[in-house]
Scaffold this active site. Sequence first.
Site, PDB file in Angstrom:
ATOM      1  N   ASP A  67       0.771  -1.298  -0.127  1.00 22.16           N
ATOM      2  CA  ASP A  67      -0.014   0.338   0.378  1.00 22.16           C
ATOM      3  C   ASP A  67       1.346   1.777  -0.179  1.00 22.16           C
ATOM      4  O   ASP A  67       2.102   1.232  -0.028  1.00 22.16           O
ATOM      5  CB  ASP A  67      -0.407   0.231   1.524  1.00 22.16           C
ATOM      6  CG  ASP A  67       0.352  -0.254   2.407  1.00 22.16           C
ATOM      7  OD1 ASP A  67       1.391  -0.537   3.302  1.00 22.16           O
ATOM      8  OD2 ASP A  67      -1.207  -0.638   3.025  1.00 22.16           O
ATOM      9  N   ASN A 136      -7.550  -3.155  14.842  1.00 25.13           N
ATOM     10  CA  ASN A 136      -8.651  -2.782  13.916  1.00 25.13           C
ATOM     11  C   ASN A 136      -9.078  -4.555  12.888  1.00 25.13           C
ATOM     12  O   ASN A 136      -9.599  -4.879  12.640  1.00 25.13           O
ATOM     13  CB  ASN A 136      -9.780  -2.345  13.305  1.00 25.13           C
ATOM     14  CG  ASN A 136      -8.824  -1.579  12.278  1.00 25.13           C
ATOM     15  OD1 ASN A 136      -7.718  -2.435  12.298  1.00 25.13           O
ATOM     16  ND2 ASN A 136      -9.503  -0.929  11.588  1.00 25.13           N
ATOM     17  N   HIS A 138      -7.006  -4.822  10.456  1.00 20.06           N
ATOM     18  CA  HIS A 138      -6.921  -4.326   8.983  1.00 20.06           C
ATOM     19  C   HIS A 138      -5.407  -5.793   8.806  1.00 20.06           C
ATOM     20  O   HIS A 138      -4.535  -5.853   9.363  1.00 20.06           O
ATOM     21  CB  HIS A 138      -6.904  -3.142   8.456  1.00 20.06           C
ATOM     22  CG  HIS A 138      -5.537  -2.451   8.744  1.00 20.06           C
ATOM     23  ND1 HIS A 138      -5.855  -1.118   9.113  1.00 20.06           N
ATOM     24  CD2 HIS A 138      -4.333  -2.571   9.118  1.00 20.06           C
ATOM     25  CE1 HIS A 138      -4.780  -0.657  10.145  1.00 20.06           C
ATOM     26  NE2 HIS A 138      -3.962  -1.634   9.540  1.00 20.06           N
ATOM     27  N   GLU A 143      -9.558  -1.970   5.445  1.00 22.48           N
ATOM     28  CA  GLU A 143     -10.212  -1.567   6.515  1.00 22.48           C
ATOM     29  C   GLU A 143     -11.427  -2.229   7.290  1.00 22.48           C
ATOM     30  O   GLU A 143     -11.790  -3.218   5.978  1.00 22.48           O
ATOM     31  CB  GLU A 143     -10.317  -0.572   6.815  1.00 22.48           C
ATOM     32  CG  GLU A 143      -9.663   0.817   6.589  1.00 22.48           C
ATOM     33  CD  GLU A 143      -8.465   0.730   7.537  1.00 22.48           C
ATOM     34  OE1 GLU A 143      -8.619  -0.187   9.018  1.00 22.48           O
ATOM     35  OE2 GLU A 143      -7.820   1.949   7.581  1.00 22.48           O
TER      36      GLU A 143
HETATM   37  P1  PGA Z   1       2.452  -1.621  12.359  1.00 22.95           P
HETATM   38  O1  PGA Z   1       1.574  -1.818  11.357  1.00 22.95           O
HETATM   39  O2  PGA Z   1       3.704  -2.789  12.220  1.00 22.95           O
HETATM   40  O3  PGA Z   1       2.978  -0.774  12.336  1.00 22.95           O
HETATM   41  O4  PGA Z   1       2.032  -1.832  13.715  1.00 22.95           O
HETATM   42  C1  PGA Z   1       0.927  -2.998  10.549  1.00 22.95           C
HETATM   43  C2  PGA Z   1      -0.561  -2.497  10.126  1.00 22.95           C
HETATM   44  O5  PGA Z   1      -1.263  -2.310  10.612  1.00 22.95           O
HETATM   45  O6  PGA Z   1      -0.708  -3.396   9.732  1.00 22.95           O
END
Ligand code: PGA
Length: 242
Positions: A67, A136, A138, A143
Site C-alpha cells: 500500500d 482492528n 486490517h 479496513e
Molecule cells: P504496525 O502496523 O506494524 O506499525 O503495528 C501494522 C499494520 O497496521 O498493518
Amino acid sequence: MKILIFDHSEALAKQSAALVQACVAQKPNAVLGFATGSTPVETYQQLIKLHQAGQLDFSKVTTFNLDEYYGLPADNDQSYSYFMRVNLFDHINIPAGSTNLLSGIAPDPKAECERYDQLIESHGGIDLQIVGIGKNGHIAFNEPSDEFLMHSHLVNLTENTIQANSRFFESPDQVPTQALTMGSGQIFKARQILMLATGEGKAQAIHDTLHGPVTPRCPSSILQLHPDTVILLDRAAASMLD
Ligand code: PGA
C-alpha cells in the site's frame, strides 16, 4: 495456518527473514510482497544482515508493496516508498527498477490500481507476502467493511488507523486520510503469507484472526482459508490465544 510464538521480537525477525531467504534460495527470481509499519522493520534488518553476509541475493528478485498513502509523492519522508528505501532497498542489491509500489500521486487512482494489479499478474503473482495487522484486524489498508475486495483500490482510512499511524507524524491532522492498497483478495492470492504481530495491542486482533468468524469485519480473518500462511507472534501478541 501455522502459528509460531517467540520470546523476543529479534527471534521472530530472524525466523521471518529465514523464510524469505528460503523462498529466494528456492527461486532466485522470486516475487516478494513487502509491508510497512513498525513490525517488519526488524525483519528487514535481518534481511540486510543476510545480504551483507553473502547469504541472500536480491539481484533477480522483484518486490511489490502492499500500500501507499494517497497524496504523498515517493520522495516525501512519510511515504511508504521512502520508508522502503531507508529501511531495506538502499541496503540490498535489488535493482531500482525491480521494486514496485502504488503511486501516491497518480492522478487517476483507479487506473493506477489497475496498472499495479496487471503488473503483479504479469510477474506471475506474489510468491511470499509479508503482512502486519492493525488493531482492528486490517491487512494492508483493508479496513473492516462489508466485503472482501479483490483488487487494489483507493480507501478512506478509519479514525482508528489514522490515530495509530499518527505516531509517525507530528500530529494526527498530518496523516493522509486516504491510501491505495492491494485488496484482501489479492493478498490472499500470494502463494505464501507471513503475518507478523508483536505487542499486546495486537492480541485481540490476532485472537479474532485465528478464532473468530471469517468476515470482512476482521479482514485478516480471510487468512484462515489460506493454504500456506505462517503467523509469527511474540508472547504479548499471542496472549489471548488458548
Ligand atoms: P504496525 O502496523 O506494524 O506499525 O503495528 C501494522 C499494520 O497496521 O498493518
